[in-house]
Write an enzyme that holds these catalytic residues in place. Structure first.
Site, PDB file in Angstrom:
ATOM      1  N   LYS A 101      -2.741  13.844   5.726  1.00  0.00           N
ATOM      2  CA  LYS A 101      -1.987  13.459   6.924  1.00  0.00           C
ATOM      3  C   LYS A 101      -1.153  12.227   6.623  1.00  0.00           C
ATOM      4  CE  LYS A 101      -2.308  11.840  11.678  1.00  0.00           C
ATOM      5  NZ  LYS A 101      -1.536  10.612  11.367  1.00  0.00           N
ATOM      6  N   CYS A 103      -1.821  -4.685   1.366  1.00  0.00           N
ATOM      7  CA  CYS A 103      -3.152  -5.177   1.733  1.00  0.00           C
ATOM      8  C   CYS A 103      -3.741  -6.116   0.688  1.00  0.00           C
ATOM      9  CB  CYS A 103      -4.093  -3.999   1.973  1.00  0.00           C
ATOM     10  SG  CYS A 103      -4.122  -2.799   0.630  1.00  0.00           S
ATOM     11  N   GLU A 149      -5.189 -10.394   9.096  1.00  0.00           N
ATOM     12  CA  GLU A 149      -4.111  -9.835   8.283  1.00  0.00           C
ATOM     13  C   GLU A 149      -2.808  -9.838   9.074  1.00  0.00           C
ATOM     14  OE1 GLU A 149      -4.062  -6.368   5.013  1.00  0.00           O
ATOM     15  OE2 GLU A 149      -4.591  -5.696   7.019  1.00  0.00           O
ATOM     16  N   GLU A 173     -10.091   2.313   2.333  1.00  0.00           N
ATOM     17  CA  GLU A 173      -9.335   1.240   1.689  1.00  0.00           C
ATOM     18  C   GLU A 173      -8.612   0.529   2.822  1.00  0.00           C
ATOM     19  OE1 GLU A 173      -6.894  -1.149   0.518  1.00  0.00           O
ATOM     20  OE2 GLU A 173      -5.602   0.539  -0.006  1.00  0.00           O
TER      21      GLU A 173
END
Length: 486
Positions: free
Chosen positions: A183, A293, A389, A259
């Protein structure tokens, strides 16, 4: 290729057929804000059909046991990706906002190399291991271990590096003998659909082995993660969504690889080359507009060198060329969307209100979704900007007192994905690196990211590893056999 007409022709891949969907949704060029094209908006029914196709391909064909076929198909996929690299490069620049330079690295060319790596690894990988004989109650028993495919994989990827994320999941899963429903991210669907069309039209992958879906909402992802015929879930994205996926997968005890986010620290030791380190820190946080990331977004500096280093980093950020990602001279392109830019801007403004010093940047750039390279100094290590983040070109400078304090601050995070240390004494730098609880680490600019190197994190940065032998083994089950020796 970048036109709406060309993009509108993209289709889903289900059971070996390229199919349209009744509905579509727009995808934008983040460098301009204009509509680039429309992608098919898959439904939960499409997800169910894709899973059924993957289940049939796994259960009713020899894909999972035919190593020769898998090596051949991976060879074909690698060759097709190389041959269509220019097409993939154009759509990646237009839709992802990746710079042309980045597509010659981690945005495209290096991910294509992942397929080559797993084709070669599979060809020589030992899928069985002899444990020898064992005597039990006067009888000899011959024992061995075999590794077999884990089953049907639901692979859900993020928008920031769609080629890398897709191929780092697809290649090892296919090498292992799994079948996959991939996806794509709603912000970058055309890039993933292009990959699906290349698979359908230029490889001998049997129908159902790879299925590719795109959708504007979370419904399709939810359908995949809760489907009883999905055996494995691999997801790259935010930690918040990763937690939701873990909960969804728990009912079926599905094997789950995540992840997730990061808030990586770069530690500048007191013997480091400050000019070199400052340039590295400035350009690193601006790579792909900070939408990575593993990027180092906290800069830990000796307290008595704080102002000196801040000045050097600001100078480095002033050299970052921001603009059209298709221009080979551009270093930093746009953020992915207006929503993401608003999030970044909001976090910067709150950081200043909380006491951080805005040294440079802190403003949107029009047109498109650009944001200035931004440097914040005198940052509290417990503040929002140091703990959460950002996913934007924002660097937070934090002062420390001695190596132990630097290690403490670096580990003061819910995340544990990556990090870096710079210092003239390499043994000291390595000793500091070993004390940081992260899955990857760079010493004096060392680059760990490659197809043969396992990548993943500690703590809330995820579970499992991608790439390397470890990446293949995430998609393998281990079965132990014993037979009475003759």
């Amino acid at each position: 290729m970048g036109s709406e007409d060309a993009a509108a022709a993209r289709r889903l891949l289900i059971d070996g057929e390229l199919v349209a969907a009744a509905g579509t949704f727009p995808t934008l060029n983040p460098a301009t804000g204009a509509v680039l094209g429309h992608a098919p908006d898959a439904t939960p029914e499409h997800a169910a059909a894709a899973v059924a196709a993957a289940r049939r391909a796994f259960d009713e064909t020899d894909w999972s046991t035919n190593v020769e076929l898998r090596v051949r198909c991976l060879d074909q996929l690698h060759r097709a990706l190389v041959e269509h690299a220019d097409e993939l490069r154009a759509i990646t620049i237009a839709e992802v906002g990746a710079t042309r330079a980045l597509t010659h690295g981690a945005q495209l060319d290096e991910p294509i190399g992942i397929v080559r790596y797993y084709a070669d690894l599979l060809a020589g990988y030992p899928l069985s291991e002899d444990l020898g004989e064992l005597e039990i109650r006067g009888q000899r028993h011959r024992r061995w271990v075999e590794r077999e495919a884990a089953g049907v994989v639901a692979a859900i990827i993020a928008y920031n590096y769609p080629n890398q994320l897709a191929l780092a999941k697809l290649a090892p899963a296919l090498a292992a003998g799994c079948t996959v429903v991939l996806k794509g991210a709603p912000d970058t669907p055309l890039t993933t659909l292009t990959l699906g069309e290349i698979i359908a039209e230029h490889t001998d992958l049997p129908p159902g082995v790879v299925n590719v879906l795109t959708s504007a909402t979370a419904e399709v992802g939810e359908a995949l993660t809760t489907h009883p015929d999905v055996d494995v879930i691999t997801f790259t994205g935010s930690t918040a969504v990763g937690k939701q996926i873990m909960k969804a997968a728990s009912d079926g005890l599905k094997r789950t690889f995540l992840e997730l986010g990061g808030k990586s620290a770069m530690i500048v030791l007191d013997d480091a080359d400050l000019m070199t380190t400052a340039m590295f820190a400035a350009f690193m946080v601006c790579a792909h507009s900070g939408q990575g990331c593993a990027l180092t977004t906290r800069l830990l500096v000796p307290r008595d060198r704080h102002d000196e280093i801040v000045k050097l980093v600001a100078g480095g950020m002033g050299r970052v060329k921001v603009g059209d990602p298709s221009d080979p001279a551009t270093y930093m392109g746009p953020l992915i969307s207006a929503k993401q830019r608003a999030k970044v801007d909001g976090m910067v403004k709150r950081a200043v209100a909380d006491g951080a010093t805005l040294v440079c940047g802190g403003n949107p750039i029009e047109p498109g979704f650009f944001y200035e390279p931004t440097l914040l100094a005198n940052v509290d290590p417990d503040s929002e900007i140091a703990q959460h983040e950002v996913f934007g070109p924002v660097l937070a400078v934090i002062a420390y007192d001695g190596d132990d304090d630097a290690v403490r601050i670096a580990n003061n995070s819910a995340f544990g994905l990556s990090g870096a240390v710079h210092g003239a004494d390499e043994e000291r730098a390595i000793a500091v690196a070993r004390r940081i609880r992260t899955g990857t680490f760079s010493i004096n600019g060392g680059n760990y990211f490659a197809a043969d190197a396992p990548f993943g994190g500690f703590k809330q940065s995820g579970i499992g590893r991608e790439m390397g032998r470890e990446g293949l083994e995430e998609f393998l089950e281990t079965k132990t056999f014993a037979a009475v020796a003759k």
